[in-house]
Design an enzyme around this catalytic site. Structure first.
Site, mmCIF file in Angstrom:
data_model
loop_
_atom_site.group_PDB
_atom_site.id
_atom_site.type_symbol
_atom_site.label_atom_id
_atom_site.label_comp_id
_atom_site.label_asym_id
_atom_site.label_seq_id
_atom_site.Cartn_x
_atom_site.Cartn_y
_atom_site.Cartn_z
ATOM 1 C CD GLU A 89 3.891 0.480 6.860
ATOM 2 O OE1 GLU A 89 4.995 0.670 7.543
ATOM 3 O OE2 GLU A 89 3.837 1.446 5.750
ATOM 4 C CG ASP B 117 -0.279 0.104 2.512
ATOM 5 O OD1 ASP B 117 0.761 -0.920 2.630
ATOM 6 O OD2 ASP B 117 -0.810 0.517 3.594
#
Length: 378
Positions: free
Chosen positions: A146, A86
């Site tokens: 994350e 991400d």
């Protein structure tokens, strides 16, 4: 839901990613698949398709949008190498473009995710496909969520759901580190600090107690805070305690009866999470309430492990401390020594002009390849 390569057929997706083109082109391909936190499904599908198409030597398990791919060669040692899929939100910085740095003349890839951390992910995916007979068994990990609150982490979720997949003797996280090793990481804590007052009409303010005014003394103390520099296992970590958000007020003619602000404490890995929370509560002891809203402990450098020492020797540069929090902390909590090692300048992470040197992608891949193909198992 999880699956393994023995029970699930390849997903029905034309491969968007071609790891055989190498980590530089793969960086461009990965970055051009938008994957802001919470929207990782497309990129996870593409990584899974690439693994199933190009890496029959790997056993692939999927948990949500987290993928774990393992060799099962019976080697004496196992190394885990991980990276998150991400990014923070896009801001007119996709698709990526190639440019030349004005100062150095170096070729760069510019765009969201190039630094944090799709260049590192590209290195991992290219090597996962390429290294069929490494000198150690390898666990390759790509995970979601994350860049948001730690309790949403796909890595944490997969570790809870499949603990046996994460057993390892050493771990490397491909976070940007300018192609050098950064040991451990600071911990991070967020706390909401609140004070109370008494409401009154602003025309008769003496009848109330202004909560916003009461906050002033706390903010002055915070402004005067001098962060410590703490040496842990030979690496110097810098702490920080900063206000990051404030809330207060009722209406334009009302003395407010409550005001709160949020602080972020970045603490050296010499402190535990509980010790960091106690420190913040003591710092704001005269507030009416201090609520810990997010806490992720740090990780010690882990450089005394034999595999870590061999890795440092292979890279050939002195390690530095990692100031930001990274998921090396999750490996450290499992008793696995872990370091950060990836292409990209961490000072450019999340920046709108995020960009990574092409040469750094290549050198990072070369260093990992060389180390993993030599006999490092003893």
């Amino acid at each position: 839901m999880s699956s393994d390569s023995n029970s699930t057929p390849p997903i029905a997706l034309d491969p968007v990613l071609d790891p055989t083109l190498g980590p530089v082109e793969l960086t461009r391909q990965l970055c051009n698949i938008p994957s802001v936190s919470g929207d990782e499904r497309e990129i996870a599908d593409a990584v899974e398709a690439a693994l199933r198409s190009h890496a029959p030597h790997l056993t692939v398990t999927r948990d949500g949008d987290t993928l774990v791919a393992r060799t099962e060669l019976g080697r004496e040692r196992r190394v885990a190498i991980a990276g998150h899929l991400d990014t923070v939100p896009i801001n007119d910085n996709l698709p990526v473009r190639d440019e030349v740095d004005d100062a150095s003349g170096e070729p760069m890839i510019w765009g969201r995710g190039t630094v944090d951390m799709k260049a590192g992910v590209a290195v991992q995916l290219a090597l996962a496909v390429e290294l069929v007979e490494p000198s150690v068994d390898l666990t390759w990990i790509w995970y979601d969520h994350e860049e948001v609150a730690s309790d949403l982490s796909g890595l944490g979720r997969a570790m809870r759901n499949h603990p046996g997949l994460f057993e390892a003797d050493f771990a490397i996280l491909g976070e940007p580190s300018n192609g050098t090793i950064e040991g451990g990481c600071n911990g991070t804590l967020r706390a909401r600090v609140s004070v109370h007052g008494k409401r009154a009409h602003s025309a008769r303010s003496w009848m109330g107690v202004n909560a916003i005014h009461r906050v002033g003394a706390l903010l002055e103390r915070l402004s005067a805070f001098e962060p410590e520099r703490i040496v842990v296992d030979g690496l110097e970590y810098r702490e920080g305690l900063n206000a990051v958000r404030i809330n207060g007020g009722v209406a334009g003619n009302v003395i407010p009866d409550e005001c709160s602000f949020e602080v972020n404490y970045r603490f050296a890995p010499s402190r535990s999470g509980a010790e960091a929370a106690d420190y913040v509560r003591e710092f704001f002891a005269d507030a009416d309430r201090v609520e810990i809203v997010d806490l992720a402990p740090g990780a010690r450098p882990g450089l005394d492990a034999p595999l870590a020492q061999r890795f440092v020797a292979a890279v050939g540069e002195a390690p530095n401390a990692k100031f930001g929090w990274t998921d090396v902390s999750r490996f450290s909590a499992l008793g696995i020594p872990a370091v950060n090692f990836g292409p990209g300048d961490p000072l450019l992470a999340h920046a709108d002009d995020e960009r990574v040197p092409v040469a750094q992608i290549e050198s990072t891949a070369a260093a990992l390849r060389e180390w993993l193909m030599h006999d490092i198992s003893r």
